[in-house]
Structure formats: structure tokens, C-alpha cells
Design a protein around this motif. Structure first.
Motif, short mmCIF file in Angstrom:
data_model
loop_
_atom_site.label_atom_id
_atom_site.label_comp_id
_atom_site.label_asym_id
_atom_site.label_seq_id
_atom_site.Cartn_x
_atom_site.Cartn_y
_atom_site.Cartn_z
N ALA A 119 -0.97 6.61 6.06
CA ALA A 119 -2.13 7.20 6.73
C ALA A 119 -3.35 7.16 5.82
CB ALA A 119 -1.83 8.65 7.13
N ILE A 120 -3.18 7.51 4.54
CA ILE A 120 -4.29 7.50 3.60
C ILE A 120 -4.84 6.08 3.43
CG2 ILE A 120 -4.93 7.85 1.18
CD1 ILE A 120 -4.71 10.46 2.65
N GLN A 121 -3.94 5.12 3.26
CA GLN A 121 -4.38 3.76 2.96
C GLN A 121 -4.93 3.03 4.17
OE1 GLN A 121 -1.29 3.13 -0.77
NE2 GLN A 121 -1.47 1.57 0.76
N SER A 122 -4.46 3.38 5.37
CA SER A 122 -4.95 2.68 6.55
C SER A 122 -6.24 3.30 7.09
CB SER A 122 -3.89 2.68 7.66
OG SER A 122 -3.60 4.01 8.09
N LEU A 123 -6.46 4.61 6.84
CA LEU A 123 -7.62 5.29 7.39
C LEU A 123 -8.77 5.42 6.41
CD1 LEU A 123 -5.97 8.27 9.35
CD2 LEU A 123 -7.18 6.33 10.35
N CYS A 124 -8.47 5.48 5.11
CA CYS A 124 -9.47 5.93 4.14
C CYS A 124 -10.08 4.80 3.32
CB CYS A 124 -8.85 6.96 3.20
SG CYS A 124 -8.28 8.45 4.07
N ASP A 125 -11.36 4.99 2.97
CA ASP A 125 -12.05 4.09 2.05
C ASP A 125 -11.82 4.50 0.60
OD1 ASP A 125 -13.49 2.78 4.29
OD2 ASP A 125 -14.53 4.70 4.42
#
Length: 404
Positions: free
Chosen positions: A205-211
Motif C-alpha cells: 500500500a505504501i509503495q503503490s500509493l505514496c511518493d
């Protein structure tokens, strides 16, 4: 220009040594307490449309930071500046009254978010449809399951697209179907320009959603940067023991390689071999390949398990396993021993760049005893030389049969 600016924020809670200390402080005007700092000197900015993940172990201060940002808790020091309308999903069922119906709580929660009653009424059909709780919308919230509360709370918070969306780990309570549905809506908001601040232990979730990702440890920011690098560093900290170290080395391509462990066993070399046993950096889709790993033992070990994880260019896990799960026993090892392992498999993965992380430990994971954990131990590329054109992260060639 930034939508959110956090400047030197600190948060301390008073800790009184005895039951009369608070009264003495009130009567004398002199402090009779110690301060327990849960956040110290937190500073960062988030730009319009940017998505930032907040990670850290339990007790690192993540939820306290989000409460300060949303204004539900005041900082002891420092300040927070926000531009635009904020919608927050923090604690489970936050703001819901258990004796009111779901519909009544929608109006209460919506007004707390700054919406007018007529706006909430106009959004009610969409809220009911998205939450999918059916007739329970007119039942008291005290009869709701935790998942139903999350569904309704998220539906209210996202009924009108906010300028800034803040999400704590409450979504982890919901079922897998609603999690997918919620993250799809978050992605839609991101494409429309919503700024996102999210706390999650979910690496994907962090890697797919966040810059960006920000790592908190003992109330301090210890790393702020690329989500993959920060998550690798976070995993290394989790694996770290009293006699272990976490090291970050910058590779030639600019990426940061994180490693940790006691050093009692280390991977000396890791090589990807093709069908002719030649070392390669590029492989064809679907080809049979081998990973060759040489491990040097630096202390007498009662047990040794080797594991590896293949990750895509975003750091998302593609496949991982270890000798424990495969039923392969390496057994006891003596100082000075060298162990060579071969893992053969078909490269049924899509085009792109991949990395391999390695782990040396005991039992089923590196969280118990970590001899060595190393990210980006090997980087290779998959190309399509002679396969039918396809899209996606996996190569699953079908057999087609057509009947008329």
C-alpha cells in the motif's frame, strides 16, 4: 507551495509520580511531574497532490502525529499549517455515537468534517451505496461489527473529495473486498489532485500509493525518502537485534542497499544463471534459470535457513520462499564452512527490472535470529525475445480452444 507544513512539532504527556502530585501542582503552581515525549522535533512538508506514507513500529508516534495534524490533539511545541479541506479516518468509529443510527451518525460526522446538512443529504445515496451495509444504516451503531463501522466511516470521509485525506490503520480492520474498494477510491482522489497522508504497515500500500515515506522511531524522524528505500530500512530495523547492525550503502545506480544482521553468516556471492550455466543480467520471459548463492559461515551455528525474495522495480514482492518452507535442511554449520545453494525456476514474470533480497536466519523467518538480511543483493532484467505479446506482471500463456 505546500498543502501541509509540520514545523518542529513535539508532543509530551505529563507523568505524575503519585496520586496527590497533580493536586500539589495545582495548589503550589510548581511542576510535580515528568514529561514523557512521544514526538520530538518533527518537521516535513507535503505538496499539493503528493502522497506520503508514515511508518514505524507500534509506539513510534504515528497516530499521535496524525491527531496533531488533524487538530484533535494539540502539540506541546511547534506548529502545523494546513491549506484546504481535510478529511480524516483515524480511530475506528471515531465520532460515532453508539446509540444513534448509522444515518444519524452520518449527519453528525459529516458536519464535523465541515459539510452542511443539505450537502450530506445530497451525498447520502452515494454513502449508502459505497458502504454496502444495507438496512443497517437505520440501526444503532452499537450493533455494527468493526468492519461495518469502517465501511460507514470511510464512506462519509470520502463522500466529497477532500483537499487532504488522512488515513490511519483503521482500514486494516475491513475485509479484503472493501480494502480493495477503498484503495481504488484513494487512487481516484490522488489522480484528481488530493493530497494523501497515510499510516500503514502494508508495504504494498505504501509503495503503490505514496511518493514518499517517513519512518518514525522513538518519536523522531529517522528517514524520509523513496518508499522502497524507507521500507527496506524499516524491515532491517525490525530484524535488528542487540548484536546486529543496520547499514545503508549507495549502489552505482544510485539506489540504497540496506543490510542488517549479526554477521555470523554472510552471502559471499549471488548469481543468476541461464540454461547454459552462464551468469546473466538479462533473461527471456519464461526461460528456466537458476540462482546460485555462496554463503560463508563466520561462527558455529546450530541451524541455518536461507531465504530469498524477488521484487519488482517498485519493491513489490513477486515471489519469496526459504529452505525451511521448502523442506530443505542445511543443518549445523561450523565456522569457516562454505555452503552453496541452487534454486531453479522458470522466469514466468513480466517485462521489467527485478531485484533479489536475501536472508540468513533460523526457523521460518529472519525475525527470530537474523544472521544477515540484504536488499538489492542482485538486480536483473526480463525481456521478451520470442514470446507472444502480453501485458502484466506474470507470464501465464493459455491454451486456447474455440468452438462455434
Amino acid at each position: 507551495m505546500s498543502f501541509l507544513t509540520v514545523s518542529n512539532v513535539g508532543k509530551a504527556y505529563k507523568r505524575y509520580p503519585g496520586k496527590w502530585s497533580r493536586a500539589l501542582e495545582w495548589m503550589t503552581g510548581k511542576p510535580h511531574h515528568d514529561k514523557n515525549w512521544v514526538l520530538r522535533d518533527i518537521s516535513f512538508t507535503v505538496g499539493p497532490g503528493e502522497a506520503v506514507g508514515i511508518i514505524g513500529v507500534n509506539g513510534a508516534g504515528k497516530s499521535t502525529l496524525l491527531k496533531i495534524v488533524t487538530g484533535t490533539t494539540q502539540p506541546t511545541s511547534g506548529s502545523v499549517a494546513i491549506q484546504g479541506r481535510v478529511a480524516a479516518l483515524l480511530e475506528l468509529g471515531m465520532g460515532f455515537h453508539p446509540d444513534f443510527t448509522g444515518r444519524q451518525n452520518v449527519f453528525i460526522a459529516g458536519q464535523l468534517l465541515g459539510l452542511r446538512a443539505e450537502e450530506i443529504a445530497a451525498c447520502m445515496p452515494e454513502i449508502e451505496a459505497f458502504s454496502e451495509i444495507g438496512d443497517y444504516i437505520d440501526q444503532p451503531v452499537r450493533v455494527y461489527s468493526s468492519g461495518m463501522q469502517v465501511r460507514l466511516a470511510f464512506s462519509v470521509a470520502t463522500a466529497v473529495r477532500p483537499d487532504i485525506l488522512i488515513v490511519d490503520e483503521a482500514l486494516s480492520v475491513g475485509d479484503a473486498y472493501f480494502q480493495h474498494k477503498s484503495f481504488n477510491k484513494i487512487r481516484e482522489f490522488r489522480e484528481q489532485g488530493t493530497t494523501l497522508l497515510i499510516v500503514s504497515h502494508d508495504r504494498s500500500a505504501i509503495q503503490s500509493l505514496c511518493d514518499r515515506a517517513i519512518l518514525l522511531e522513538h518519536g523522531y524522524i529517522i528517514k524520509d525518502g523513496n518508499p522502497e528505500e524507507v521500507m527496506d530500512f524499516y524491515n532491517a530495523i525490525i530484524a535488528e537485534k542487540e548484536n546486529a547492525t543496520v547499514e545503508v550503502k549507495r549502489l552505482e545506480d544510485g539506489r540504497a542497499q540496506t543490510s542488517s544482521g549479526t554477521g555470523e553468516a554472510r552471502v559471499e556471492s549471488i548469481t543468476l544463471l541461464n540454461q547454459s550455466d552462464e551468469a546473466v543480467e538479462y533473461i527471456n520471459v519464461g526461460d528456466s534459470v537458476k540462482l546460485k548463492i555462496d554463503v560463508r559461515i563466520h561462527a558455529d551455528l546450530p541451524e541455518l535457513v536461507f531465504g530469498y525474495m524477488i521484487k519488482d522495480r517498485l519493491g513489490q514482492p513477486v515471489f519469496g520462499t526459504n529452505t525451511h518452507h521448502l523442506g530443505v535442511e542445511i543443518g549445523r554449520c561450523c565456522k569457516g564452512d562454505k555452503v552453496t545453494l541452487f534454486f531453479s525456476f522458470p522466469a514466468n514474470i513480466g517485462l521489467g527490472s527485478y531485484s533479489v533480497s536475501t536472508a540468513l536466519h533460523i526457523a521460518d523467518s529472519h525475525l527470530a535470529v537474523n544472521y544477515e538480511w540484504r536488499d538489492l543483493a542482485l538486480v536483473f532484467n526480463v525481456v521478451n525475445l520470442n514470446r507472444d505479446q502480453f501485458v502484466g506482471g506474470s507470464w501465464l500463456p493459455p491454451q486456447v480452444k474455440c468452438q462455434r
